[in-house]
Scaffold this motif. Structure first.
Motif, PDB file in Angstrom:
ATOM      1  N   ALA A 180      81.861 -15.020  42.903  1.00 53.63           N
ATOM      2  CA  ALA A 180      82.821 -13.945  42.638  1.00 53.63           C
ATOM      3  C   ALA A 180      82.779 -12.891  43.742  1.00 53.63           C
ATOM      4  O   ALA A 180      83.826 -12.381  44.180  1.00 53.63           O
ATOM      5  CB  ALA A 180      82.528 -13.305  41.280  1.00 53.63           C
ATOM      6  N   LEU A 181      81.579 -12.575  44.219  1.00 53.51           N
ATOM      7  CA  LEU A 181      81.444 -11.577  45.285  1.00 53.51           C
ATOM      8  C   LEU A 181      82.072 -12.076  46.584  1.00 53.51           C
ATOM      9  O   LEU A 181      82.782 -11.325  47.269  1.00 53.51           O
ATOM     10  CB  LEU A 181      79.964 -11.254  45.503  1.00 53.51           C
ATOM     11  N   GLY A 185      85.109 -10.287  48.335  1.00 56.07           N
ATOM     12  CA  GLY A 185      84.902  -9.751  49.679  1.00 56.07           C
ATOM     13  C   GLY A 185      85.840 -10.332  50.712  1.00 56.07           C
ATOM     14  O   GLY A 185      86.219  -9.647  51.674  1.00 56.07           O
ATOM     15  N   THR A 186      86.219 -11.589  50.544  1.00 56.21           N
ATOM     16  CA  THR A 186      87.074 -12.233  51.540  1.00 56.21           C
ATOM     17  C   THR A 186      88.565 -12.087  51.251  1.00 56.21           C
ATOM     18  O   THR A 186      89.377 -12.019  52.175  1.00 56.21           O
ATOM     19  CB  THR A 186      86.731 -13.735  51.637  1.00 56.21           C
ATOM     20  N   ARG A 195      84.994  -5.736  54.833  1.00 55.79           N
ATOM     21  CA  ARG A 195      84.433  -6.933  54.207  1.00 55.79           C
ATOM     22  C   ARG A 195      82.910  -6.863  54.208  1.00 55.79           C
ATOM     23  O   ARG A 195      82.255  -7.194  53.218  1.00 55.79           O
ATOM     24  CB  ARG A 195      84.914  -8.173  54.950  1.00 55.79           C
ATOM     25  N   ALA A 196      82.344  -6.428  55.326  1.00 55.56           N
ATOM     26  CA  ALA A 196      80.886  -6.347  55.433  1.00 55.56           C
ATOM     27  C   ALA A 196      80.314  -5.327  54.452  1.00 55.56           C
ATOM     28  O   ALA A 196      79.289  -5.584  53.800  1.00 55.56           O
ATOM     29  CB  ALA A 196      80.491  -5.984  56.863  1.00 55.56           C
ATOM     30  N   LEU A 319      86.048  -5.378  40.187  1.00 58.17           N
ATOM     31  CA  LEU A 319      86.082  -6.202  41.399  1.00 58.17           C
ATOM     32  C   LEU A 319      87.500  -6.288  41.955  1.00 58.17           C
ATOM     33  O   LEU A 319      87.705  -6.227  43.173  1.00 58.17           O
ATOM     34  CB  LEU A 319      85.535  -7.596  41.104  1.00 58.17           C
ATOM     35  N   LEU A 320      88.488  -6.427  41.077  1.00 60.21           N
ATOM     36  CA  LEU A 320      89.876  -6.475  41.544  1.00 60.21           C
ATOM     37  C   LEU A 320      90.302  -5.156  42.179  1.00 60.21           C
ATOM     38  O   LEU A 320      91.144  -5.136  43.083  1.00 60.21           O
ATOM     39  CB  LEU A 320      90.809  -6.823  40.380  1.00 60.21           C
ATOM     40  N   SER A 321      89.706  -4.046  41.726  1.00 61.84           N
ATOM     41  CA  SER A 321      90.089  -2.728  42.258  1.00 61.84           C
ATOM     42  C   SER A 321      89.575  -2.506  43.676  1.00 61.84           C
ATOM     43  O   SER A 321      89.858  -1.466  44.267  1.00 61.84           O
ATOM     44  CB  SER A 321      89.576  -1.617  41.338  1.00 61.84           C
TER      45      SER A 321
END
Length: 359
Positions: A180-181, A185-186, A195-196, A319-321
């Motif tokens: 999920a991460l 992130g991508t 992204r980092a 996570l979507l935010s």
């Protein structure tokens, strides 16, 4: 009468906070304070239920610590100091200077000063992707660890039974959270630097959960029932300290969405600390104590399930935010938790009635 004893302190604190808010900024600050308090309580019903599940394992001393020292950490740590440290870490603005910016925002609600320098609100909002990644992964791990355990009592059997079977493989929660991460992130970032930072923050959230949860299990008190004692031993000493720290980390993870969402209402750190921290956190703690005293989790067995499903939904929303243009109204976020917990309560009542009729 029991309810008054539990909520009496919260009501007194609320009255004092309202007076302080009015003295700070008049009727406008008073209205904003009430709005923030309602936001915090509505977002934190699931938090209160999870806290209650942990708190009923603590000794009386550590319960008192949760209500005293814990509330200070919630008010001054997460709602006042944390945003200042966040601005310092992400934008290089010293906490004292950040506090000055917060107390003196640009005119007319602008996000920048006339000279082009960013406001405190803009600096905190700019750090939202890191906050969302850390808090989202932490809460996702909390949800996954719950649903992959093979529990005797299941609520949503059609999905909880398959999850429990998958959980036998071991470390499923870590694998799912890591995937999920990587996806968040991508797919939800727009530059290599962003992204980092998102991946780093999410990894820190994962490690924090594993460390804190591992310590809480390591110091979990023994079941003295097996040796002829009365029930479960309440956590004290190192075990109590570890579970207390676990509660505080949980509170921090739950507060991330409230702290960042508060800036949609006001950027005044004093009003945020009074509304979210003092009034909101006190009521969440009172609800937690009330649930423990009333043995609510034992009487309504699906409440904990509903709270964890609400947490799972909240983690996905956080996570979507990470994507700046993905905005979900706070009303919807709060409603998700209310729906899950309300449904779990209704199912619990129906279950109790079926058992009573059978008896």
């Amino acid at each position: 009468m029991a309810a008054f004893r539990v909520f009496g302190v919260s009501l007194l604190v609320t009255a004092l906070a309202l007076v302080a808010g009015y003295a700070h900024g008049g009727l406008n600050a008073l209205f904003l304070l009430v709005a923030l308090a309602v936001l915090e309580v509505s977002l934190s019903f699931d938090n209160a239920i999870i806290n209650a599940a942990v708190l009923q394992r603590l000794s009386r001393f550590w319960r008192q610590m949760f209500l005293t020292v814990g509330i200070l950490i919630a008010v001054f740590g997460m709602r006042l100091v944390f945003p200042l440290l966040l601005v310092w870490a992400t934008a290089g603005v010293e906490p004292v200077r950040a506090f000055e910016l917060a107390l003196n925002p640009p005119p007319h609600g602008a996000l920048e000063f006339p000279d082009g320098s960013p406001s405190y609100e803009k600096l905190v909002v700019a750090a939202h992707p890191q906050i969302a990644a850390f808090g989202g992964i932490f809460l996702l791990m909390l949800f996954l660890d719950f649903v992959v355990q093979d529990r005797e009592i299941k609520w949503l059997k059609w999905i909880e039974i398959p999850f429990a079977r998958i959980g036998r493989l071991g470390q499923v929660s870590v694998a799912v959270a890591a995937v999920a991460l990587v996806l968040a992130g991508t797919m939800l970032t727009h530059s290599t630097e962003e992204r980092a930072t998102v991946l780093t923050a999410g990894l820190l959230g994962l490690v924090t959960y594993l460390v804190v949860n591992g310590l809480s299990r390591a110091f979990q008190p023994l079941d003295v029932e097996a040796t002829g004692g009365p029930g479960l031993a309440l956590a004290a000493g190192k075990a109590g300290l570890t579970l207390f720290l676990y509660l505080e980390v949980l509170d921090a993870a739950f507060s991330f969405d409230g702290v960042t969402g508060a800036f949609a209402i006001t950027s005044d750190p004093i009003v945020i600390a009074l509304g979210l921290g003092l009034v909101g956190s006190m009521f969440v703690r009172s609800i937690t104590i009330y649930l423990v005293q009333q043995d609510a989790l034992d009487r309504y067995v699906y409440l904990e399930h509903g709270a964890h499903w609400a947490i799972g939904a909240l983690s996905v929303i956080m996570l979507l935010s990470i994507e700046p243009h993905f905005e979900i109204p706070e009303v919807f976020t709060a409603s998700v938790g209310v729906v899950f917990i309300g449904a779990a309560l209704a199912w619990s009542v129906l279950r109790n009635r079926r058992i009573a009729k059978g008896a």
